[in-house]
Design a protein around this motif. Structure first.
Motif, PDB file in Angstrom:
ATOM      1  N   ASP A  78     -31.854  78.997  -3.236  1.00  0.00           N
ATOM      2  CA  ASP A  78     -31.592  77.630  -3.683  1.00  0.00           C
ATOM      3  C   ASP A  78     -32.225  76.620  -2.726  1.00  0.00           C
ATOM      4  O   ASP A  78     -32.721  76.988  -1.653  1.00  0.00           O
ATOM      5  CB  ASP A  78     -30.092  77.387  -3.858  1.00  0.00           C
ATOM      6  CG  ASP A  78     -29.300  77.554  -2.567  1.00  0.00           C
ATOM      7  OD1 ASP A  78     -29.860  77.345  -1.475  1.00  0.00           O
ATOM      8  OD2 ASP A  78     -28.111  77.901  -2.656  1.00  0.00           O
ATOM      9  N   PRO A  79     -32.240  75.337  -3.114  1.00  0.00           N
ATOM     10  CA  PRO A  79     -32.882  74.313  -2.269  1.00  0.00           C
ATOM     11  C   PRO A  79     -32.299  74.239  -0.865  1.00  0.00           C
ATOM     12  O   PRO A  79     -33.024  73.964   0.101  1.00  0.00           O
ATOM     13  CB  PRO A  79     -32.637  73.020  -3.047  1.00  0.00           C
ATOM     14  CG  PRO A  79     -32.553  73.457  -4.478  1.00  0.00           C
ATOM     15  CD  PRO A  79     -31.849  74.770  -4.431  1.00  0.00           C
ATOM     16  N   GLN A  80     -31.010  74.492  -0.717  1.00  0.00           N
ATOM     17  CA  GLN A  80     -30.399  74.453   0.606  1.00  0.00           C
ATOM     18  C   GLN A  80     -30.960  75.572   1.495  1.00  0.00           C
ATOM     19  O   GLN A  80     -31.191  75.367   2.700  1.00  0.00           O
ATOM     20  CB  GLN A  80     -28.880  74.590   0.492  1.00  0.00           C
ATOM     21  CG  GLN A  80     -28.180  73.388  -0.142  1.00  0.00           C
ATOM     22  CD  GLN A  80     -28.409  73.289  -1.651  1.00  0.00           C
ATOM     23  OE1 GLN A  80     -28.602  74.313  -2.331  1.00  0.00           O
ATOM     24  NE2 GLN A  80     -28.403  72.075  -2.177  1.00  0.00           N
ATOM     25  N   LEU A  81     -31.194  76.725   0.906  1.00  0.00           N
ATOM     26  CA  LEU A  81     -31.767  77.829   1.665  1.00  0.00           C
ATOM     27  C   LEU A  81     -33.213  77.529   2.051  1.00  0.00           C
ATOM     28  O   LEU A  81     -33.639  77.805   3.182  1.00  0.00           O
ATOM     29  CB  LEU A  81     -31.694  79.123   0.862  1.00  0.00           C
ATOM     30  CG  LEU A  81     -32.266  80.382   1.522  1.00  0.00           C
ATOM     31  CD1 LEU A  81     -31.666  80.602   2.903  1.00  0.00           C
ATOM     32  CD2 LEU A  81     -32.050  81.594   0.642  1.00  0.00           C
ATOM     33  N   VAL A  82     -33.965  76.962   1.125  1.00  0.00           N
ATOM     34  CA  VAL A  82     -35.341  76.565   1.444  1.00  0.00           C
ATOM     35  C   VAL A  82     -35.348  75.605   2.633  1.00  0.00           C
ATOM     36  O   VAL A  82     -36.154  75.738   3.564  1.00  0.00           O
ATOM     37  CB  VAL A  82     -36.033  75.928   0.223  1.00  0.00           C
ATOM     38  CG1 VAL A  82     -37.388  75.330   0.614  1.00  0.00           C
ATOM     39  CG2 VAL A  82     -36.209  76.949  -0.895  1.00  0.00           C
TER      40      VAL A  82
ATOM     41  N   LEU B 146     -41.008  84.856  -1.428  1.00  0.00           N
ATOM     42  CA  LEU B 146     -39.708  84.523  -0.837  1.00  0.00           C
ATOM     43  C   LEU B 146     -38.551  85.063  -1.676  1.00  0.00           C
ATOM     44  O   LEU B 146     -37.576  85.590  -1.144  1.00  0.00           O
ATOM     45  CB  LEU B 146     -39.579  83.011  -0.665  1.00  0.00           C
ATOM     46  CG  LEU B 146     -38.359  82.518   0.119  1.00  0.00           C
ATOM     47  CD1 LEU B 146     -38.360  83.078   1.533  1.00  0.00           C
ATOM     48  CD2 LEU B 146     -38.312  80.996   0.143  1.00  0.00           C
ATOM     49  N   ILE B 147     -38.651  84.968  -2.991  1.00  0.00           N
ATOM     50  CA  ILE B 147     -37.562  85.416  -3.861  1.00  0.00           C
ATOM     51  C   ILE B 147     -37.498  86.940  -3.978  1.00  0.00           C
ATOM     52  O   ILE B 147     -36.528  87.485  -4.502  1.00  0.00           O
ATOM     53  CB  ILE B 147     -37.656  84.789  -5.276  1.00  0.00           C
ATOM     54  CG1 ILE B 147     -38.967  85.186  -5.959  1.00  0.00           C
ATOM     55  CG2 ILE B 147     -37.460  83.287  -5.211  1.00  0.00           C
ATOM     56  CD1 ILE B 147     -39.057  84.722  -7.411  1.00  0.00           C
ATOM     57  N   ALA B 148     -38.536  87.627  -3.483  1.00  0.00           N
ATOM     58  CA  ALA B 148     -38.538  89.090  -3.532  1.00  0.00           C
ATOM     59  C   ALA B 148     -37.843  89.702  -2.326  1.00  0.00           C
ATOM     60  O   ALA B 148     -37.547  90.899  -2.327  1.00  0.00           O
ATOM     61  CB  ALA B 148     -39.971  89.614  -3.597  1.00  0.00           C
ATOM     62  N   LEU B 149     -37.572  88.872  -1.315  1.00  0.00           N
ATOM     63  CA  LEU B 149     -37.059  89.397  -0.055  1.00  0.00           C
ATOM     64  C   LEU B 149     -35.557  89.210   0.074  1.00  0.00           C
ATOM     65  O   LEU B 149     -35.030  88.134  -0.215  1.00  0.00           O
ATOM     66  CB  LEU B 149     -37.755  88.699   1.113  1.00  0.00           C
ATOM     67  CG  LEU B 149     -39.279  88.890   1.178  1.00  0.00           C
ATOM     68  CD1 LEU B 149     -39.862  88.016   2.263  1.00  0.00           C
ATOM     69  CD2 LEU B 149     -39.628  90.351   1.395  1.00  0.00           C
TER      70      LEU B 149
ATOM     71  N   LEU C  34     -34.601  89.703   5.515  1.00  0.00           N
ATOM     72  CA  LEU C  34     -36.028  89.539   5.796  1.00  0.00           C
ATOM     73  C   LEU C  34     -36.535  88.109   5.617  1.00  0.00           C
ATOM     74  O   LEU C  34     -37.630  87.786   6.081  1.00  0.00           O
ATOM     75  CB  LEU C  34     -36.859  90.464   4.895  1.00  0.00           C
ATOM     76  CG  LEU C  34     -36.897  91.947   5.259  1.00  0.00           C
ATOM     77  CD1 LEU C  34     -37.716  92.708   4.231  1.00  0.00           C
ATOM     78  CD2 LEU C  34     -37.484  92.142   6.650  1.00  0.00           C
ATOM     79  N   ARG C  35     -35.765  87.268   4.940  1.00  0.00           N
ATOM     80  CA  ARG C  35     -36.285  85.936   4.592  1.00  0.00           C
ATOM     81  C   ARG C  35     -36.660  85.097   5.805  1.00  0.00           C
ATOM     82  O   ARG C  35     -37.713  84.464   5.826  1.00  0.00           O
ATOM     83  CB  ARG C  35     -35.271  85.189   3.729  1.00  0.00           C
ATOM     84  CG  ARG C  35     -35.340  85.563   2.281  1.00  0.00           C
ATOM     85  CD  ARG C  35     -34.471  84.660   1.432  1.00  0.00           C
ATOM     86  NE  ARG C  35     -33.847  85.462   0.403  1.00  0.00           N
ATOM     87  CZ  ARG C  35     -32.545  85.579   0.234  1.00  0.00           C
ATOM     88  NH1 ARG C  35     -31.717  84.937   1.035  1.00  0.00           N
ATOM     89  NH2 ARG C  35     -32.059  86.329  -0.716  1.00  0.00           N
ATOM     90  N   GLN C  36     -35.774  85.051   6.801  1.00  0.00           N
ATOM     91  CA  GLN C  36     -36.055  84.222   7.970  1.00  0.00           C
ATOM     92  C   GLN C  36     -37.276  84.746   8.727  1.00  0.00           C
ATOM     93  O   GLN C  36     -38.132  83.963   9.165  1.00  0.00           O
ATOM     94  CB  GLN C  36     -34.842  84.161   8.890  1.00  0.00           C
ATOM     95  CG  GLN C  36     -34.971  83.096   9.970  1.00  0.00           C
ATOM     96  CD  GLN C  36     -33.674  82.906  10.732  1.00  0.00           C
ATOM     97  OE1 GLN C  36     -33.174  83.841  11.346  1.00  0.00           O
ATOM     98  NE2 GLN C  36     -33.130  81.698  10.684  1.00  0.00           N
ATOM     99  N   ARG C  37     -37.363  86.056   8.839  1.00  0.00           N
ATOM    100  CA  ARG C  37     -38.533  86.649   9.494  1.00  0.00           C
ATOM    101  C   ARG C  37     -39.805  86.306   8.739  1.00  0.00           C
ATOM    102  O   ARG C  37     -40.828  85.948   9.335  1.00  0.00           O
ATOM    103  CB  ARG C  37     -38.358  88.171   9.586  1.00  0.00           C
ATOM    104  CG  ARG C  37     -39.525  88.885  10.257  1.00  0.00           C
ATOM    105  CD  ARG C  37     -39.373  90.390  10.157  1.00  0.00           C
ATOM    106  NE  ARG C  37     -40.533  91.074  10.713  1.00  0.00           N
ATOM    107  CZ  ARG C  37     -40.835  92.343  10.487  1.00  0.00           C
ATOM    108  NH1 ARG C  37     -40.039  93.086   9.712  1.00  0.00           N
ATOM    109  NH2 ARG C  37     -41.920  92.891  11.007  1.00  0.00           N
ATOM    110  N   TYR C  38     -39.752  86.413   7.427  1.00  0.00           N
ATOM    111  CA  TYR C  38     -40.913  86.092   6.589  1.00  0.00           C
ATOM    112  C   TYR C  38     -41.326  84.631   6.763  1.00  0.00           C
ATOM    113  O   TYR C  38     -42.513  84.334   6.954  1.00  0.00           O
ATOM    114  CB  TYR C  38     -40.600  86.388   5.124  1.00  0.00           C
ATOM    115  CG  TYR C  38     -41.562  85.751   4.156  1.00  0.00           C
ATOM    116  CD1 TYR C  38     -42.812  86.311   3.910  1.00  0.00           C
ATOM    117  CD2 TYR C  38     -41.226  84.574   3.479  1.00  0.00           C
ATOM    118  CE1 TYR C  38     -43.699  85.722   3.021  1.00  0.00           C
ATOM    119  CE2 TYR C  38     -42.105  83.984   2.591  1.00  0.00           C
ATOM    120  CZ  TYR C  38     -43.344  84.554   2.372  1.00  0.00           C
ATOM    121  OH  TYR C  38     -44.215  83.957   1.503  1.00  0.00           O
TER     122      TYR C  38
END
Length: 217
Positions: A170-174, A126-129, A133-137
């Motif tokens: 960050d936790p909010q994004l998670v 997750l931190i590499a994207l 791309l994060r939401q798609r991943y």
């Protein structure tokens, strides 16, 4: 950021994200997944992480996916074993005993090809994207693993201070990515900048490492 970016990193040996030890948070919090020997754990964007060897030593069946063939070959060399190699839709499939890795694009991997998994360990995916791309991943991972529980390690910092990767998550994004699917329990959070001089040199004044347990709603 495309496949060529990561292939270039591996080709040049620019793999500062690779740890030369098993991640301490994996050792500390793996029991939170309540896995029994033989159960199958999925490690996305696994690189040549020593964490996979640790998971195998706990009696688990380990399956990873990694874009770089160089990294996949190194994984099996570290174990001192010669894997069987087959083709799959997006690359090669390496397998030895209860250890297997799909070399290729994670987004090409489907449920039928991966098979059932009992848990996910995400330390470097997750931190590499980038944000694009994060939401798609996250959606793909949830579908691919049919909402398997997840041990997730992330880093957060003031993103303008440093270009990723690793990117700040960050936790909010998670929560924004996973809250509809998972209950999220924060297991730990610590400022680790004093142990990461390379990031301080890149301009960071603080670097928080979080470990979270995600279980299906």
């Amino acid at each position: 950021m495309d496949e060529g970016f990561w292939q270039d990193k591996w080709d040049k040996g620019e793999i500062g994200f690779h740890l030369n030890q098993v991640h301490p948070l994996l050792k500390r919090f793996l029991p939170a997944l309540s896995l029994a020997p033989g159960q199958r754990i999925f490690v996305p964007l696994c690189g040549k992480s020593l964490d996979l060897g640790y998971l195998l030593e706990q009696g688990l069946t380990v399956v990873g996916v990694e874009l770089s063939e160089k990294a996949v070959i190194a994984l099996f060399e570290q174990r001192g074993v010669q894997p069987e190699v087959h083709e799959w839709t997006a690359g090669k499939y390496y397998q030895h005993g209860n250890f297997s890795v799909f070399q290729g694009d994670i987004f090409a991997l489907d449920i039928a090809t991966l098979g059932k998994v009992d848990a996910i360990y995400d330390r470097a995916a997750l931190i590499a994207l980038p944000d694009t791309l994060r939401q798609r991943y996250a959606r793909h991972l949830v579908t691919l693993t049919q909402r398997s529980p997840q041990l997730l390690i992330t880093l957060s910092y003031d993103q303008p201070q440093m270009e990723g990767p690793p990117f700040s998550v960050d936790p909010q994004l998670v929560s924004s990515l996973y809250d509809e699917t998972y209950l999220i329990e924060r297991l730990s959070e610590k400022n680790i900048i004093c142990h990461e001089p390379r990031f301080a040199e890149r301009g960071l004044t603080a670097l928080y490492e979080q470990c979270s347990l995600l279980t299906a709603r």
